[in-house]
Design a protein around this motif. Sequence first.
Motif, PDB file in Angstrom:
ATOM      1  N   ASN A 162      -7.986  -1.273 -11.785  1.00 37.56           N
ATOM      2  CA  ASN A 162      -8.013  -0.878 -13.193  1.00 37.56           C
ATOM      3  C   ASN A 162      -6.658  -1.033 -13.868  1.00 37.56           C
ATOM      4  OD1 ASN A 162     -10.737  -0.061 -13.094  1.00 37.56           O
ATOM      5  ND2 ASN A 162     -10.116   1.839 -12.103  1.00 37.56           N
ATOM      6  N   ALA A 163      -5.673  -1.557 -13.160  1.00 33.22           N
ATOM      7  CA  ALA A 163      -4.307  -1.637 -13.684  1.00 33.22           C
ATOM      8  C   ALA A 163      -4.126  -2.867 -14.577  1.00 33.22           C
ATOM      9  CB  ALA A 163      -3.303  -1.648 -12.544  1.00 33.22           C
ATOM     10  N   ILE A 164      -4.844  -2.911 -15.681  1.00 34.44           N
ATOM     11  CA  ILE A 164      -4.763  -4.034 -16.614  1.00 34.44           C
ATOM     12  C   ILE A 164      -4.069  -3.555 -17.879  1.00 34.44           C
ATOM     13  CG2 ILE A 164      -6.090  -5.681 -17.994  1.00 34.44           C
ATOM     14  CD1 ILE A 164      -8.291  -5.415 -15.817  1.00 34.44           C
ATOM     15  N   GLY A 165      -2.984  -4.209 -18.240  1.00 33.35           N
ATOM     16  CA  GLY A 165      -2.258  -3.842 -19.446  1.00 33.35           C
ATOM     17  C   GLY A 165      -1.469  -2.556 -19.282  1.00 33.35           C
ATOM     18  N   ASP A 206       3.243   2.527  -7.675  1.00 37.33           N
ATOM     19  CA  ASP A 206       2.520   1.935  -8.787  1.00 37.33           C
ATOM     20  C   ASP A 206       3.149   0.574  -9.086  1.00 37.33           C
ATOM     21  OD1 ASP A 206       0.641   2.384 -11.245  1.00 37.33           O
ATOM     22  OD2 ASP A 206       2.549   1.645 -12.059  1.00 37.33           O
ATOM     23  N   LYS A 207       2.327  -0.476  -9.101  1.00 35.12           N
ATOM     24  CA  LYS A 207       2.891  -1.811  -9.289  1.00 35.12           C
ATOM     25  C   LYS A 207       3.511  -2.013 -10.662  1.00 35.12           C
ATOM     26  CE  LYS A 207      -1.677  -3.813  -9.855  1.00 35.12           C
ATOM     27  NZ  LYS A 207      -2.634  -4.660  -9.161  1.00 35.12           N
ATOM     28  N   ILE A 264       6.968  -1.270   1.957  1.00 37.68           N
ATOM     29  CA  ILE A 264       6.619  -0.835   0.614  1.00 37.68           C
ATOM     30  C   ILE A 264       5.390  -1.622   0.181  1.00 37.68           C
ATOM     31  CG2 ILE A 264       7.347  -0.829  -1.821  1.00 37.68           C
ATOM     32  CD1 ILE A 264       8.779   1.264  -0.077  1.00 37.68           C
ATOM     33  N   TYR A 265       4.394  -0.885  -0.262  1.00 40.58           N
ATOM     34  CA  TYR A 265       3.161  -1.483  -0.754  1.00 40.58           C
ATOM     35  C   TYR A 265       3.025  -1.164  -2.230  1.00 40.58           C
ATOM     36  CZ  TYR A 265       1.774  -2.562   3.967  1.00 40.58           C
ATOM     37  OH  TYR A 265       1.732  -3.105   5.223  1.00 40.58           O
ATOM     38  N   LEU A 266       2.510  -2.121  -2.987  1.00 40.42           N
ATOM     39  CA  LEU A 266       2.211  -1.904  -4.390  1.00 40.42           C
ATOM     40  C   LEU A 266       0.721  -1.661  -4.495  1.00 40.42           C
ATOM     41  CD1 LEU A 266       4.458  -4.663  -5.951  1.00 40.42           C
ATOM     42  CD2 LEU A 266       5.011  -2.271  -5.455  1.00 40.42           C
ATOM     43  N   LYS A 319      -3.253   3.743 -13.202  1.00 39.75           N
ATOM     44  CA  LYS A 319      -1.941   3.954 -12.582  1.00 39.75           C
ATOM     45  C   LYS A 319      -2.097   4.665 -11.251  1.00 39.75           C
ATOM     46  CE  LYS A 319       0.216   2.807 -16.457  1.00 39.75           C
ATOM     47  NZ  LYS A 319       0.574   1.419 -16.619  1.00 39.75           N
ATOM     48  N   LEU A 320      -1.249   4.337 -10.317  1.00 36.95           N
ATOM     49  CA  LEU A 320      -1.083   5.181  -9.138  1.00 36.95           C
ATOM     50  C   LEU A 320      -0.176   6.299  -9.634  1.00 36.95           C
ATOM     51  CD1 LEU A 320      -0.209   4.243  -5.528  1.00 36.95           C
ATOM     52  CD2 LEU A 320       0.972   6.063  -6.719  1.00 36.95           C
ATOM     53  N   HIS A 321      -0.738   7.442  -9.863  1.00 39.17           N
ATOM     54  CA  HIS A 321       0.020   8.507 -10.511  1.00 39.17           C
ATOM     55  C   HIS A 321       0.368   9.638  -9.551  1.00 39.17           C
ATOM     56  CE1 HIS A 321       1.199  10.851 -14.154  1.00 39.17           C
ATOM     57  NE2 HIS A 321       1.520   9.631 -14.513  1.00 39.17           N
TER      58      HIS A 321
END
Length: 171
Positions: free
Chosen positions: A78-81, A50-51, A71-73, A86-88
């Motif tokens: 949708n990851a705004i704010g 998760d970035k 490693i990739y982010l 989240k990549l959960h």
Amino acid sequence: QHEPVEVMKTLLSEADHSALFMVFSMTHPELSDALIDLHADGVEVAGVLDKGQANPWYSKDEVLAEAGVPIYLDGNENAIGFAGGKLHHKALIVDAGTGSDPFVVTGSFNWSKSADTKNDENLIVIRDPQIVNAYKERWCQMFTEGNIHDDYTGRGTVACIASDAIKPADL
């Protein structure tokens, strides 16, 4: 009673060909060290994080990337704010598509010291090749949507191409 990080290290030591992970939080130094050791031993190791969780100073994304682990982010649009997407995931995929004993480790366990010592977490090991391949397909989707870490010092690899379930034309 088993400590989750000790279980994870034991499971990582079973990897013969590959150890692919997609995790929300990667802050536990023993797990990052185990992944770096696997990489140094020639096991294909790569991760998607998760970035947002990769930003804090205590995240081990830089350590892994600087050691040559791809490693990739995540590329979650949708990851705004703070409350954005989240990549959960909390998953480790070992030896998918190989002749070895493939398995997935999943559950609530974030790869952090708090998860290991303070939280009530769980780990589930699944040794069903069909389920392992499904997790690998999801990993490949996250991998192809993600962005390589700025600190990555290795040469590019595309772990998805090696899978029996995923062909280069599918990427």
